[in-house]
Design an enzyme around this catalytic site. Structure first.
Site, PDB file in Angstrom:
ATOM      1  CG  HIS A 121      -0.197  -0.206   2.516  1.00  0.00           C
ATOM      2  ND1 HIS A 121      -0.066  -1.450   3.089  1.00  0.00           N
ATOM      3  CD2 HIS A 121       0.458   0.652   3.340  1.00  0.00           C
ATOM      4  CE1 HIS A 121       0.640  -1.347   4.210  1.00  0.00           C
ATOM      5  NE2 HIS A 121       0.963  -0.079   4.383  1.00  0.00           N
ATOM      6  NE  ARG A 200       9.690  -5.331   8.520  1.00  0.00           N
ATOM      7  CZ  ARG A 200       8.501  -4.760   8.698  1.00  0.00           C
ATOM      8  NH1 ARG A 200       8.063  -3.830   7.853  1.00  0.00           N
ATOM      9  NH2 ARG A 200       7.738  -5.111   9.706  1.00  0.00           N
ATOM     10  CG  ASP A 202       4.808  -3.083   6.137  1.00  0.00           C
ATOM     11  OD1 ASP A 202       4.979  -3.262   7.350  1.00  0.00           O
ATOM     12  OD2 ASP A 202       3.753  -2.613   5.652  1.00  0.00           O
ATOM     13  CD  GLU A 232       5.064  -6.792   9.468  1.00  0.00           C
ATOM     14  OE1 GLU A 232       4.569  -6.438  10.533  1.00  0.00           O
ATOM     15  OE2 GLU A 232       4.800  -6.249   8.381  1.00  0.00           O
ATOM     16  CG  HIS A 296       7.909  -0.765  13.950  1.00  0.00           C
ATOM     17  ND1 HIS A 296       8.658  -1.804  13.430  1.00  0.00           N
ATOM     18  CD2 HIS A 296       6.858  -0.600  13.112  1.00  0.00           C
ATOM     19  CE1 HIS A 296       8.077  -2.232  12.320  1.00  0.00           C
ATOM     20  NE2 HIS A 296       6.991  -1.531  12.107  1.00  0.00           N
ATOM     21  CG  ASP A 297       4.549  -3.424  14.095  1.00  0.00           C
ATOM     22  OD1 ASP A 297       4.002  -2.313  13.996  1.00  0.00           O
ATOM     23  OD2 ASP A 297       5.039  -4.022  13.123  1.00  0.00           O
ATOM     24  CG  ASP A 341       1.771   2.006  17.318  1.00  0.00           C
ATOM     25  OD1 ASP A 341       2.180   3.158  17.497  1.00  0.00           O
ATOM     26  OD2 ASP A 341       1.193   1.633  16.279  1.00  0.00           O
ATOM     27  NE  ARG A 345       5.530   2.519  16.219  1.00  0.00           N
ATOM     28  CZ  ARG A 345       4.668   2.452  15.222  1.00  0.00           C
ATOM     29  NH1 ARG A 345       4.200   3.570  14.677  1.00  0.00           N
ATOM     30  NH2 ARG A 345       4.259   1.277  14.753  1.00  0.00           N
TER      31      ARG A 345
END
Length: 419
Positions: A121, A200, A202, A232, A296-297, A341, A345
């Site tokens: 996306h 990497r 997504d 991922e 980060h997730d 999240d 972060r």
């Protein structure tokens, strides 16, 4: 083994650019929150590539030899998973010259660099999608997306086009369109030629087309046969690990097992944990996973339920004992805290670095990177998981060399020794 040989020796360090370091050597136009402020989903801290460059010696000093950068392309979000232009560095982060200098210095320090590729996306600001918003069905890019009605409802909670998890800000590409495929493959090639060492990817499972990733692999590997392509994937990854798509996946199967066993009030038994470990590292598959405990997730280790020094120490040691490449989420080595999240972060408090380096976890990470870098058995050795009631051992064997991580529990806290 179809993964590049260097990955088995790699120790990754994941960086969220907006929150890592803001160098005064680069001045972005705009207004940013004060460093150390509470992170939100919208606020921008102004971390930049010059700041990352300034901290490369620090990263290399940890014993790390590879960096994974969250998205750095032009975007209007602090996480940059809303891509506006895949061929431009986000102006908040810096310039193409800053990027080139970062990669060159990283390589000089023997640090490889992989980028985050968000190819499922883009954002509403992406030129081709903006064309649909302006021209409707007359746009030359009408086939680039999955449109269900006109005009586009791009700023409502009921978008009439396919988007990631129904978020209108994230329109989903039509990867069956030849022009879209060629565009995205050319992005992969462009940054490889710019000197990066891999990608990497997504949410690659949401591009439900093996031929897309097979062609992506061919194009990327043609530029650099040693490129590392890691996806991922949160669930069973076998489909993508046949040697024709990814070299490995982010090992969330491993992470989930560790979280449930050590940080969720021992919600799974030792026997079940050992079973999950074997499933996360099947023998003879040929891939090279990126093993992680935080990203980060996810909630940071220090903010996990049941977090204790003993449990954190064991979790990190387990990660460094496993086949594949360990990945440290920025600040984890400094004992940073962070919930879900966006709290995970936070900006790195560099002004408190000497104090934070006295945290036990910093010394542990240095010990573990040194242990792994000095012992080929931890990188190349055969894996065996031995379960004995409430105790278990992780055994790595390479020729006549053997290293064992022996684990047991005392008064509900883990104890272990390396033999």
């Amino acid at each position: 083994m179809f993964a590049p040989a260097w990955v088995k020796d790699a120790i990754f360090y994941q960086i969220f650019p907006d929150r890592f370091c803001r160098s005064e050597r680069y001045h972005a136009v705009g207004k940013f929150v004060e460093w150390g402020s509470k992170p939100t989903r919208e606020n921008m801290f102004g971390g930049n590539l010059a700041g990352i460059e300034d901290k490369l010696e620090y990263i290399a000093g940890l014993g790390v030899n590879a960096i994974y950068l969250c998205p750095i392309f032009k975007s209007n979000s602090n996480h940059r998973y809303h891509t506006v232009d895949y061929f431009e560095i986000d102006p908040v982060l810096g310039t193409m010259e800053d990027f080139d200098r970062l990669v060159k210095k990283a390589h000089k320090l023997k640090l490889r660099v992989i980028l985050d590729g968000v190819f499922n996306h883009c954002s509403r600001g992406f030129f081709q999608f903006n064309s649909l918003m302006e021209l409707g069905q007359n746009s030359p890019y009408v086939d680039w997306f999955h449109v269900k009605g006109w005009p586009l409802n791009a700023y409502t909670d009921k978008p009439n086009y396919e988007c990631w998890w129904n978020f209108p800000a994230l329109p989903k590409f039509n990867t069956n369109c030849p022009d879209v495929r060629e565009y995205l493959f050319s992005v992969g090639e462009f940054w490889m030629r710019r000197g990066i060492d891999g990608w990497r990817l997504d949410v690659p499972n949401e591009i439900n087309d093996d031929s897309f990733w097979q062609e992506f692999r061919r194009r990327v590997k043609k530029v650099n046969p040693d490129a590392y392509i890691v996806g991922e994937i949160w669930d069973a990854p076998e489909r993508w690990l046949q040697g024709d798509q990814f070299d490995g996946v982010m090992n969330y199967v491993f992470r989930k097992a560790v979280m449930q066993y050590l940080f969720d009030e021992n919600s799974i038994s030792t026997e079940e944990f050992c079973k999950r470990l074997r499933e996360a590292f099947p023998e003879g598959r040929g891939d090279m996973p990126m093993n992680l405990l935080g990203s980060h997730d996810t909630t940071r280790l220090k903010s996990q339920p049941c977090a204790s020094w003993e449990r954190i120490r064991l979790a990190l040691t387990l990660m460094f004992f496993m086949p594949g490449a360990p990945c440290i989420y920025y600040g984890e080595e400094l004992g940073m805290k962070g919930g879900k999240d966006p709290d995970n972060r936070r900006s790195v408090p560099w002004s408190k670095l000497p104090e934070m380096q006295r945290e036990l976890v910093y010394g542990l990470v240095k010990e573990l990177t040194e242990l792994r870098n000095k012992n080929a058995v931890l990188r190349d050795g055969k894996l065996e998981i031995v379960c004995d009631g409430d105790s278990f051992s992780v055994v790595r064997t390479l020729g006549r060399k053997k290293m064992t991580l022996a684990v047991s529990f005392t008064e509900d806290q883990p104890t272990f020794e390396i033999k």
